[in-house]
Design an enzyme around this catalytic site. Structure first.
Site, PDB file in Angstrom:
ATOM      1  N   CYS A   9     -47.763 -27.692 -21.129  1.00 53.14           N
ATOM      2  CA  CYS A   9     -48.218 -29.082 -21.501  1.00 53.14           C
ATOM      3  C   CYS A   9     -49.584 -29.871 -21.185  1.00 53.14           C
ATOM      4  O   CYS A   9     -49.741 -30.961 -21.608  1.00 53.14           O
ATOM      5  CB  CYS A   9     -46.970 -30.025 -21.097  1.00 53.14           C
ATOM      6  SG  CYS A   9     -45.499 -29.675 -21.903  1.00 53.14           S
TER       7      CYS A   9
ATOM      8  N   HIS B 170     -49.551 -37.672 -21.133  1.00 54.19           N
ATOM      9  CA  HIS B 170     -48.733 -36.548 -21.706  1.00 54.19           C
ATOM     10  C   HIS B 170     -47.409 -37.224 -22.194  1.00 54.19           C
ATOM     11  O   HIS B 170     -46.722 -37.980 -21.343  1.00 54.19           O
ATOM     12  CB  HIS B 170     -48.496 -35.174 -20.906  1.00 54.19           C
ATOM     13  CG  HIS B 170     -47.440 -34.243 -21.564  1.00 54.19           C
ATOM     14  ND1 HIS B 170     -47.723 -33.878 -22.965  1.00 54.19           N
ATOM     15  CD2 HIS B 170     -46.446 -33.734 -20.958  1.00 54.19           C
ATOM     16  CE1 HIS B 170     -46.593 -33.089 -23.238  1.00 54.19           C
ATOM     17  NE2 HIS B 170     -45.956 -32.877 -21.917  1.00 54.19           N
TER      18      HIS B 170
ATOM     19  N   ASN C 278     -42.293 -34.751 -27.736  1.00 48.74           N
ATOM     20  CA  ASN C 278     -43.298 -34.105 -26.961  1.00 48.74           C
ATOM     21  C   ASN C 278     -43.704 -32.910 -27.677  1.00 48.74           C
ATOM     22  O   ASN C 278     -42.913 -31.813 -28.095  1.00 48.74           O
ATOM     23  CB  ASN C 278     -42.463 -33.624 -25.779  1.00 48.74           C
ATOM     24  CG  ASN C 278     -43.125 -32.782 -24.740  1.00 48.74           C
ATOM     25  OD1 ASN C 278     -44.405 -32.512 -25.292  1.00 48.74           O
ATOM     26  ND2 ASN C 278     -42.589 -32.422 -23.537  1.00 48.74           N
TER      27      ASN C 278
END
Ligand code: UT7
Length: 331
Positions: free
Chosen positions: A116, A256, A286
Site C-alpha cells: 500500500c 492512504h 482500499n
C-alpha cells in the site's frame, strides 16, 4: 541538491464501472452494511469484472487520460514506473505492458512492489530521475486489481478492498514547487501479518496451494491496524516538523485509504480538521497502490499552485512513509 524539483503536472485516474455495494456483500458473506461503514468507512468499491482485463487496463486508461489532459504524445514519456501489488503477470513488468499499450515507444519502465506504500515509494524514486536533470517526463502509475487476490468468502478482507488507480506526470520545476521531502520506512518483520502466501518462489502455485486457498490476501487486521495508526501518524508528524510546517501551513493531507479510523488518527496527530483531509474510501475502498492518485484526481479541481500537501501511507511489508510536496499548478 539541485534547484530542480519534480513537480506533478498532470493526473489521470480510472475505476471500473461495476459497483460492489455493502448491501451486495451482505448476500455474499456474514456481514452488515452498518459493520463495514462504522469499522472501515467503506460504502462501495469498484470491481474489474472483465476476465481478460488486469491491472494494466487501469494503468492504460489512467495514462491515456493524463496524456489527453496534458496535450502530450505517449512517445514523449521517457520513463514509466508502475506501483502495483497485483501485476498482470509475475513477469514481465506491468509497466512494460502499459508502455506498449499506450504507445510509449521511447520509454523504459519497471514495477515497484511496496504494497500500500508503493505509490509513495515510486513517486519518491521517480522524483530522483527528474532531479538528476537527465529526465524531463516521468510517469508514475499506482494501480491494483485487488479483486484478483481476494477471497470473497473471507469477510475480514473482501469488504475492504477495491479495484482502481491513477497516474501522475512528473516534470522539472525551478519555481520552488514540486516534491520537497520524503520519509520512507520499512520493517520486514511485519510480513507475517499481511501477505499472500503462494505464487512466489517460496511457494509456487500448485494444486495444493489452490486447494488450500493460499493465493489470497492474508491479513491479521487488528495487528496491522495498530501498526498503521502509530506509524502513519508518526511519519506525518515527523515530516511536518522537519519542514517547519504547522497545521495552518498545510492545505491537504492525502492519506492512504485503508480505514477511516486510521485516517482520522493521522489527521488528529497533525492537528488537521476534516476539511483538509482527502477522503474517498466510501466510494472506492482500499485500492492499495491506487488510493493516492485517485484522491489527487478527485480533488484536482480544488488544488492551487503553492498548496502544501502531505501524502501518507502504510501497508504490507510493513512499509510506510510520507511525502511533502508543493502543488505546481492551478486547475
Ligand atoms: O492497506 C493495507 C493495510 N491494511 C490496513 O491498514 C487494515 C488495518 N485493519 C483494519 O482496518 C481493521 O482491523 C479491519 C477493518 C480489518 C477489521 O476491523 P477491527 O475493528 O479490527 O475488527 P476485528 O478484526 O477486531 O474483529 C472484530 C469482530 C470479530 O468478531 P468477534 O471475534 O469479536 O466475535 C470479527 O470476527 O468483528 C468480526 N468481523 C466482522 N463482522 C462483520 C470481522 N470482519 C467482519 C465483517 N462483518 N466484515
Amino acid at each position: 541538491m539541485s534547484d530542480v524539483r519534480a513537480a506533478i503536472t498532470a493526473i489521470g485516474a480510472w475505476v471500473p464501472d461495476y459497483v460492489l455495494t455493502n448491501k451486495e456483500l451482505e448476500s455474499m458473506v456474514d456481514t452488515t452494511d452498518e459493520w463495514i461503514r462504522t469499522r472501515t468507512g467503506v460504502v462501495e468499491r469498484r470491481i474489474l469484472r472483465d476476465k481478460d482485463k488486469a491491472t494494466s487496463e487501469i494503468g492504460v486508461q489512467s495514462v491515456n487520460r493524463l496524456l489527453e489532459k496534458r496535450g502530450m504524445k505517449a512517445e514523449e514519456i521517457e520513463l514509466l514506473l508502475c506501483a502495483t501489488t497485483t501485476p498482470d503477470m509475475v513477469f514481465p513488468a506491468t509497466a512494460n505492458i502499459i508502455c506498449d499499450r499506450v504507445g510509449a515507444k521511447n520509454a523504459f519502465g519497471y514495477d515497484v512492489s511496496a504494497a500500500c506504500s508503493g505509490f509513495l515509494y515510486t513517486l519518491a524514486t521517480a522524483a530522483k530521475f527528474i532531479e538528476s536533470g537527465k529526465y524531463k517526463k516521468v510517469v508514475v502509475v499506482g494501480a491494483d486489481k485487488m479483486s484478483s487476490i481476494l477471497n470473497y468468502e473471507d469477510r475480514a478482507t473482501c469488504i475492504i478492498f477495491g479495484d482502481g488507480g491513477g497516474a501522475v506526470l512528473l516534470e522539472p520545476s525551478t519555481e520552488g514547487n514540486g516534491i520537497m521531502d520524503e520519509i520512507l520506512r520499512s520493517d520486514g518483520s511485519g510480513c507475517e501479518f499481511l501477505h499472500q502466501k503462494a505464487g512466489g518462489s517460496l511457494m509456487p502455485a500448485s494444486l495444493e496451494t489452490v486447494r488450500n486457498e493460499l493465493h489470497y490476501v492474508y491479513q491479521e487486521g487488528k495487528t496491522v491496524f495498530k501498526f498503521a495508526v502509530k506509524n502513519m501518524a508518526d511519519v506525518s508528524e515527523e515530516i511536518m516538523n522537519r519542514n517547519n510546517l504547522t497545521a495552518d501551513d498545510i492545505a491537504w493531507l492525502v492519506p492512504h485509504q485503508a480505514n477511516k479510523r486510521i485516517i482520522d488518527a493521522t489527521a488528529s496527530r497533525m492537528g488537521l480538521g476534516d476539511e483538509k483531509v482527502m477522503l474517498n474510501i466510501q466510494r472506492y475502498g482500499n485500492t492499495t497502490n491506487g488510493t493516492l492518485p485517485l484522491c489527487l484526481s478527485d480533488w484536482e479541481p480544488r488544488l492551487k499552485k503553492g498548496d502544501n500537501i502531505i501524502l501518507a501511507a502504510f501497508g504490507g511489508g510493513f512499509t510506510w512513509g510520507a511525502v511533502y510536496l508543493k502543488w505546481a499548478y492551478d486547475s
